[in-house]
Design a protein around this motif. Structure first.
Motif, PDB file in Angstrom:
ATOM      1  N   MET A 103       0.785  -1.142   0.039  1.00 45.53           N
ATOM      2  CA  MET A 103      -0.042   0.086   0.047  1.00 45.53           C
ATOM      3  C   MET A 103       0.866   1.307  -0.081  1.00 45.53           C
ATOM      4  SD  MET A 103      -3.093  -0.968   2.691  1.00 45.53           S
ATOM      5  CE  MET A 103      -4.146  -2.317   2.664  1.00 45.53           C
ATOM      6  N   SER A 104       1.947   1.339   0.766  1.00 45.77           N
ATOM      7  CA  SER A 104       2.867   2.493   0.636  1.00 45.77           C
ATOM      8  C   SER A 104       3.606   2.855  -0.646  1.00 45.77           C
ATOM      9  CB  SER A 104       3.992   2.047   1.835  1.00 45.77           C
ATOM     10  OG  SER A 104       3.494   2.064   3.323  1.00 45.77           O
ATOM     11  N   ALA A 105       3.627   1.757  -1.378  1.00 45.09           N
ATOM     12  CA  ALA A 105       4.519   1.776  -2.554  1.00 45.09           C
ATOM     13  C   ALA A 105       3.386   2.470  -3.536  1.00 45.09           C
ATOM     14  CB  ALA A 105       4.974   0.278  -3.059  1.00 45.09           C
ATOM     15  N   LEU A 106       2.202   2.061  -3.619  1.00 52.98           N
ATOM     16  CA  LEU A 106       1.152   2.514  -4.251  1.00 52.98           C
ATOM     17  C   LEU A 106       0.889   3.955  -4.115  1.00 52.98           C
ATOM     18  CD1 LEU A 106      -1.382  -0.625  -4.711  1.00 52.98           C
ATOM     19  CD2 LEU A 106       0.281   0.502  -6.359  1.00 52.98           C
ATOM     20  N   LEU A 107       0.759   4.039  -2.827  1.00 50.22           N
ATOM     21  CA  LEU A 107       0.630   5.526  -2.357  1.00 50.22           C
ATOM     22  C   LEU A 107       1.554   6.354  -2.777  1.00 50.22           C
ATOM     23  CD1 LEU A 107      -1.008   5.263   1.194  1.00 50.22           C
ATOM     24  CD2 LEU A 107      -2.172   6.013  -0.615  1.00 50.22           C
ATOM     25  N   ALA A 108       2.879   6.118  -2.443  1.00 50.29           N
ATOM     26  CA  ALA A 108       3.988   6.890  -3.025  1.00 50.29           C
ATOM     27  C   ALA A 108       3.948   7.152  -4.526  1.00 50.29           C
ATOM     28  CB  ALA A 108       5.429   6.245  -2.575  1.00 50.29           C
ATOM     29  N   TRP A 109       3.864   6.293  -5.150  1.00 48.48           N
ATOM     30  CA  TRP A 109       3.685   6.567  -6.629  1.00 48.48           C
ATOM     31  C   TRP A 109       2.319   7.407  -6.868  1.00 48.48           C
ATOM     32  CZ3 TRP A 109      -1.058   4.447  -9.266  1.00 48.48           C
ATOM     33  CH2 TRP A 109      -1.218   4.828 -10.561  1.00 48.48           C
ATOM     34  N   TRP A 110       1.267   7.338  -6.161  1.00 52.30           N
ATOM     35  CA  TRP A 110       0.115   8.171  -6.460  1.00 52.30           C
ATOM     36  C   TRP A 110       0.423   9.547  -6.014  1.00 52.30           C
ATOM     37  CZ3 TRP A 110      -4.800   8.340  -3.119  1.00 52.30           C
ATOM     38  CH2 TRP A 110      -5.761   9.364  -3.793  1.00 52.30           C
ATOM     39  N   LEU A 111       0.837   9.895  -4.555  1.00 51.72           N
ATOM     40  CA  LEU A 111       0.983  11.007  -4.075  1.00 51.72           C
ATOM     41  C   LEU A 111       2.413  11.806  -4.396  1.00 51.72           C
ATOM     42  CD1 LEU A 111      -0.530  10.125  -0.706  1.00 51.72           C
ATOM     43  CD2 LEU A 111      -1.937  11.228  -2.394  1.00 51.72           C
ATOM     44  N   LEU A 112       3.508  10.902  -4.431  1.00 47.51           N
ATOM     45  CA  LEU A 112       4.808  11.626  -4.388  1.00 47.51           C
ATOM     46  C   LEU A 112       5.319  11.553  -6.036  1.00 47.51           C
ATOM     47  CD1 LEU A 112       6.329  10.437  -0.994  1.00 47.51           C
ATOM     48  CD2 LEU A 112       5.099  12.547  -1.851  1.00 47.51           C
ATOM     49  N   GLY A 113       4.387  10.696  -6.998  1.00 46.43           N
ATOM     50  CA  GLY A 113       5.198  10.449  -8.118  1.00 46.43           C
ATOM     51  C   GLY A 113       6.306   9.563  -8.261  1.00 46.43           C
ATOM     52  N   GLU A 114       6.543   8.641  -7.229  1.00 42.81           N
ATOM     53  CA  GLU A 114       7.597   7.667  -7.209  1.00 42.81           C
ATOM     54  C   GLU A 114       7.236   6.573  -8.165  1.00 42.81           C
ATOM     55  OE1 GLU A 114       8.650   6.459  -3.345  1.00 42.81           O
ATOM     56  OE2 GLU A 114       9.212   8.573  -2.633  1.00 42.81           O
ATOM     57  N   ARG A 115       8.185   6.100  -9.089  1.00 45.42           N
ATOM     58  CA  ARG A 115       8.063   5.013 -10.120  1.00 45.42           C
ATOM     59  C   ARG A 115       8.357   3.741  -9.509  1.00 45.42           C
ATOM     60  NH1 ARG A 115       9.492   7.830 -15.645  1.00 45.42           N
ATOM     61  NH2 ARG A 115       8.513   5.844 -16.431  1.00 45.42           N
ATOM     62  N   PHE A 116       8.018   2.482  -9.914  1.00 45.43           N
ATOM     63  CA  PHE A 116       8.365   1.338  -9.652  1.00 45.43           C
ATOM     64  C   PHE A 116       8.343   0.401 -10.908  1.00 45.43           C
ATOM     65  CE2 PHE A 116       3.981   1.418  -7.724  1.00 45.43           C
ATOM     66  CZ  PHE A 116       3.391   0.615  -8.710  1.00 45.43           C
ATOM     67  N   ALA A 117       9.185  -0.548 -10.923  1.00 41.61           N
ATOM     68  CA  ALA A 117       9.377  -1.420 -12.043  1.00 41.61           C
ATOM     69  C   ALA A 117       8.438  -2.397 -12.020  1.00 41.61           C
ATOM     70  CB  ALA A 117      10.919  -2.038 -12.333  1.00 41.61           C
ATOM     71  N   TRP A 118       8.400  -3.115 -13.310  1.00 40.80           N
ATOM     72  CA  TRP A 118       7.172  -4.274 -13.361  1.00 40.80           C
ATOM     73  C   TRP A 118       7.579  -5.387 -12.244  1.00 40.80           C
ATOM     74  CZ3 TRP A 118       8.424  -9.317 -14.104  1.00 40.80           C
ATOM     75  CH2 TRP A 118       9.921  -9.734 -14.532  1.00 40.80           C
TER      76      TRP A 118
END
Length: 296
Positions: A103-118
């Motif tokens: 959930m933290s990884a998804l929120l960081a992507w949504w709120l902070l624009g952090e990207r993650f690989a496949w």
């Protein structure tokens, strides 16, 4: 992945044991105290101990500190102990709590624009699929409210985790102290509204219940989180996180040994998927941090 030195592996082991035991002692205490009152008592004791360490937040940081304190102290802890109260076991609660990592990884992507690989995306999907599988175990299916409450609790933990990245001017002890102090009033007020008069709720407490409160505040929070802060000052968070998965594993063992847990195949499979996904996310995060350091 670089190995932690033996001394710090020992500290991580203490943290995991302390946090695992907290599931068991809290479960016993919740047989005597309702969950919101139990959480409020924990926060009151923690606030009293950490009062001398409080320091004012940096200018402009009050809204963030208040949001973190309410999200963690009131909502996350209140719902997690409520879920533990409703659950018939320790195992599912300890496992589902770890879903805060994806959930933290998804929120960081949504709120902070952090990207993650496949690969990280696949690990997130596996973790959430594991929660679904786990939810169909008869031990969990009989008490669906507990699973839903713990998922909500994990969601607020994830949100607070992301918010803490922008918090400035606070030591770990001061941050814990503010969290506890800000949470006491709302928790006790909600307990009065939802669980009834406080004096009536307190009347049923024996040494078992009060020992659970003391353990949760002084051992789990002060000792456990204190040692965790020592570790993350010495090593990147991503290097420490995989080791912390020992805590839910130990909690499962304690649940089987002392609480009468009898996990079925779906809980074992779902739990392995959740924890495996969390481990993959943590290892990927550690790999990315190493690559960032190498390029710097």
């Amino acid at each position: 992945m670089n190995a932690l030195p033996p001394r710090d592996i020992g500290l991580v082991a203490i943290v995991c044991v302390v946090w695992a035991i907290n599931f068991l002692t809290s479960a016993y205490a919740l047989q005597e105290f309702p969950p919101l009152l139990f959480t409020g008592l924990r926060m009151a004791l923690l606030a009293a101990v950490l009062w001398p360490f409080l320091k004012p937040p940096a200018p402009g940081q009050w809204p963030r500190l208040l949001g973190i304190s309410v999200g963690l102290g009131v909502v996350h802890f209140g719902l997690s102990f409520w879920a533990l109260k409703l659950a018939g076991d320790l195992s599912s609660v300890a496992i589902v709590m770890q879903s805060y990592v994806p959930m933290s990884a998804l929120l960081a992507w949504w709120l902070l624009g952090e990207r993650f690989a496949w690969r990280t995306g696949l690990a997130i999907a596996v973790s959430f699929a594991g929660v679904l599988v786990l939810g169909f175990d008869p031990l969990v299916l009989d008490r669906p409210a507990s699973l839903l409450l713990m998922l909500c609790s994990a969601g607020f933990l994830a949100l607070a985790t992301v918010m803490m990245r922008g918090l400035q001017g606070q030591t770990p002890w001061s941050q814990q102290g503010w969290l506890a102090l800000i949470s006491v009033g709302p928790l006790l007020g909600l307990s009065f509204l939802v669980e009834g008069p406080l004096t009536q709720s307190l009347a049923g407490g024996t040494w078992i219940g009060w020992s659970g409160v003391a353990y949760s505040a002084l051992v789990s929070s002060l000792l456990g989180h204190g040692l965790y802060y020592v570790l993350v000052q010495r090593h990147p968070v991503a290097q420490v996180t995989p080791w912390l998965l020992l805590a839910p594993v130990l909690a499962i063992g304690l649940g089987v040994a002392f609480w009468g847990d009898r996990p079925g195949p779906k809980l074992w499979i779902g739990g392995a998927m959740v924890l495996g996904g969390v481990l993959a996310i943590a290892l990927r995060s550690w790999q990315k941090s190493r690559q960032t350091v190498a390029r710097a």
